[in-house]
Write an enzyme that holds these catalytic residues in place. Structure first.
Site, PDB file in Angstrom:
ATOM      1  N   SER A 152       0.863  -1.178   0.000  1.00  0.00           N
ATOM      2  CA  SER A 152       0.000   0.000   0.000  1.00  0.00           C
ATOM      3  C   SER A 152       0.899   1.228   0.000  1.00  0.00           C
ATOM      4  O   SER A 152       2.121   1.133   0.122  1.00  0.00           O
ATOM      5  CB  SER A 152      -0.934   0.003   1.219  1.00  0.00           C
ATOM      6  N   ASP A 188      -7.664  -5.624  12.277  1.00  0.00           N
ATOM      7  CA  ASP A 188      -7.070  -5.188  11.010  1.00  0.00           C
ATOM      8  C   ASP A 188      -7.870  -5.855   9.882  1.00  0.00           C
ATOM      9  O   ASP A 188      -7.750  -7.056   9.645  1.00  0.00           O
ATOM     10  CB  ASP A 188      -5.599  -5.602  10.958  1.00  0.00           C
ATOM     11  N   GLY A 190      -8.504  -6.679   6.224  1.00  0.00           N
ATOM     12  CA  GLY A 190      -7.679  -6.742   5.023  1.00  0.00           C
ATOM     13  C   GLY A 190      -6.217  -6.654   5.403  1.00  0.00           C
ATOM     14  O   GLY A 190      -5.495  -5.751   4.970  1.00  0.00           O
ATOM     15  N   GLY A 192      -3.484  -8.217   4.732  1.00  0.00           N
ATOM     16  CA  GLY A 192      -2.365  -8.522   3.849  1.00  0.00           C
ATOM     17  C   GLY A 192      -1.498  -9.636   4.406  1.00  0.00           C
ATOM     18  O   GLY A 192      -1.997 -10.636   4.934  1.00  0.00           O
ATOM     19  N   THR A 212      -8.349 -11.606   6.368  1.00  0.00           N
ATOM     20  CA  THR A 212      -8.083 -11.508   4.938  1.00  0.00           C
ATOM     21  C   THR A 212      -8.944 -12.535   4.217  1.00  0.00           C
ATOM     22  O   THR A 212      -9.428 -13.493   4.833  1.00  0.00           O
ATOM     23  CB  THR A 212      -6.591 -11.766   4.637  1.00  0.00           C
ATOM     24  N   GLU A 216      -3.322 -17.385   0.524  1.00  0.00           N
ATOM     25  CA  GLU A 216      -1.871 -17.232   0.432  1.00  0.00           C
ATOM     26  C   GLU A 216      -1.376 -16.236   1.481  1.00  0.00           C
ATOM     27  O   GLU A 216      -0.411 -16.489   2.200  1.00  0.00           O
ATOM     28  CB  GLU A 216      -1.486 -16.771  -0.969  1.00  0.00           C
ATOM     29  N   GLN A 217      -2.051 -15.083   1.574  1.00  0.00           N
ATOM     30  CA  GLN A 217      -1.657 -14.091   2.570  1.00  0.00           C
ATOM     31  C   GLN A 217      -1.837 -14.624   3.985  1.00  0.00           C
ATOM     32  O   GLN A 217      -1.015 -14.361   4.863  1.00  0.00           O
ATOM     33  CB  GLN A 217      -2.475 -12.819   2.389  1.00  0.00           C
ATOM     34  N   CYS A 374      -0.603   2.587 -13.125  1.00  0.00           N
ATOM     35  CA  CYS A 374      -1.052   3.124 -11.841  1.00  0.00           C
ATOM     36  C   CYS A 374      -0.196   4.312 -11.407  1.00  0.00           C
ATOM     37  O   CYS A 374      -0.712   5.299 -10.869  1.00  0.00           O
ATOM     38  CB  CYS A 374      -1.041   2.026 -10.789  1.00  0.00           C
TER      39      CYS A 374
END
Length: 419
Positions: A152, A188, A190, A192, A212, A216-217, A374
């Site tokens: 982020s 928390d 999301g 990550g 999450t 995988e995270q 981006c």
């Protein structure tokens, strides 16, 4: 040639050379080179673009937002001089926030009618959307992120900071706004790969729950908590925010709100209010738009972030007001994400061969287009990052912002002494 007319109207400053699929050479722009600056960095070369498919002559004219990225991925659009970042920067610098011409303006009128459909994200679809992007290999993200895997916007408190320093500053900034105290319960949303949750747990003696939708995270975050010896105070779960129960003294969410979807903003903030204790504080960090509502790039939506959208604050604030939460502070971070993405892009290119071994060349071209596009959106097209501090009580936080700077300074000193 329709495409030539579009570029002739679009490229006013700078220079673009286009070699079409029939070998004809076209020149656009005035040839001026933008001056170097801390915002733009060294001036880019004049890109020379070569098309290898005649269908691109009309595809790029009718829908450049989709077909340019696909053509670069497929190798039917290549560059004889410069890189894809140079091309995107030239186009977006000229387009600004006005699109790519007549057809793009027409599409902009239609897209808002469809964006609600694109952003309907019930729990099952949300998990599929998250898996599309975040269940990629941890090894891929390690190639271009900082060692803490912060995916982020970093916080560049002064020019010349490294990515690692700016990401550490971001975590300190968020922690300071949360007004952490020992014994608190923190959520928390999301989380990550767990870096922020672990940082908060180290900052104060508190319990952190990270959620999450990425398997995988989740595996990585749990492993990191175990390795750090914090698994007794930091736990990670596979859960949708709508499923959560209980109360938390602090809630933080960084880089997740972009995946909520416009039709679900009311649900998100009502859920946050339900989960937040009476004197609790929430910090929401997300991407936004400086100039009103828009729509997600069709290429980005198809290949990178299905269901994703970066809202204007005019779309977010009414949902906050209706939820019964108070907006106690709002901060806008301009160009911080452009600099973050520049670091990511440069690191990815430095490790491109390793990325190709993990996936393939087409994937690498897709990822390079994503990072460059981006970065351009934050430099030239009015994208920014906002941090909203929210509370159930109007007196839950101090009356002035002074505590943020004091807390950050004290945390920085403590980290220096510990090192």
């Amino acid at each position: 040639m329709l495409l030539a007319r579009m570029f002739d109207a679009l490229i006013v400053t700078g220079r673009l050379t286009l070699i079409d699929a029939d070998g004809r050479r076209w020149e656009f722009g005035d040839g001026d080179t933008p001056p170097a600056s801390p915002e733009t960095h060294p001036p880019a070369p004049h890109p020379v673009v070569r098309l290898h498919d005649r269908a691109l002559h009309w595809k790029l004219a009718l829908n450049p937002g989709l077909y340019a990225g696909e053509a670069y991925m497929d190798g039917t659009l290549t560059l004889d001089r410069g890189g894809i970042h140079d091309l995107i920067a030239l186009v977006l610098r000229n387009a600004g926030r006005g699109g790519y011409g007549r057809w793009d303006a027409l599409r902009d009128r239609i897209r808002p009618l469809l964006r609600w459909l694109h952003q309907i994200n019930p729990a099952a679809r949300s998990q599929r959307n998250v898996a599309h992007h975040y269940d990629l290999s941890e090894q891929l993200y390690a190639l271009f992120l900082d060692p803490d895997l912060q995916y982020s916007c970093a916080y560049f408190t002064e020019p010349g900071l490294s990515l690692e320093e700016a990401q550490a500053a971001k975590k300190r900034h968020i922690a300071a706004k949360l007004l952490l105290r020992p014994g608190q319960r923190v959520l928390d949303i999301g989380c990550g790969w767990g870096g922020l949750a672990l940082h908060l747990a180290r900052t104060a003696d508190l319990e952190v729950t990270g959620v999450t939708l990425s398997r995988e995270q989740l595996a990585v975050a749990r492993r990191r908590a175990e390795e750090a010896g914090l698994s007794d105070r930091v736990r990670f779960e596979l859960a949708d925010y709508r499923q959560l129960k209980g109360r938390f003294d602090r809630i933080v969410s960084v880089g997740m709100f972009e995946h909520v979807g416009l039709p679900h903003y009311g649900t998100f903030f009502h859920t946050a209010r339900r989960l937040l204790s009476e004197d609790g504080v929430m910090l929401l960090h997300a991407i936004g738009r400086l100039e009103g509502p828009g729509s997600t790039s069709p290429w980005l939506r198809r290949y990178i972030f299905p269901g994703g959208y970066s809202p204007a604050l005019s779309e977010v604030l009414p949902a906050i007001e209706r939820s019964g939460l108070y907006l106690t502070d709002m901060e806008i971070l301009r160009l911080h994400y452009a600099e973050t993405l520049r670091h990511w892009r440069e690191r990815f290119l430095a490790n491109r061969e390793r990325a190709a071994r993990l996936y393939d060349e087409r994937f690498c071209r897709m990822w390079e287009f994503y990072l460059a596009g981006c970065e351009g959106a934050f430099r030239y097209q009015g994208h920014m990052v906002w941090q909203a501090q929210l509370a159930r009580r109007v007196d839950a936080v101090p009356l002035t912002r002074d505590y943020v700077q004091r807390t950050e300074a004290a945390t920085t000193r403590a980290a220096g002494l510990a090192a």
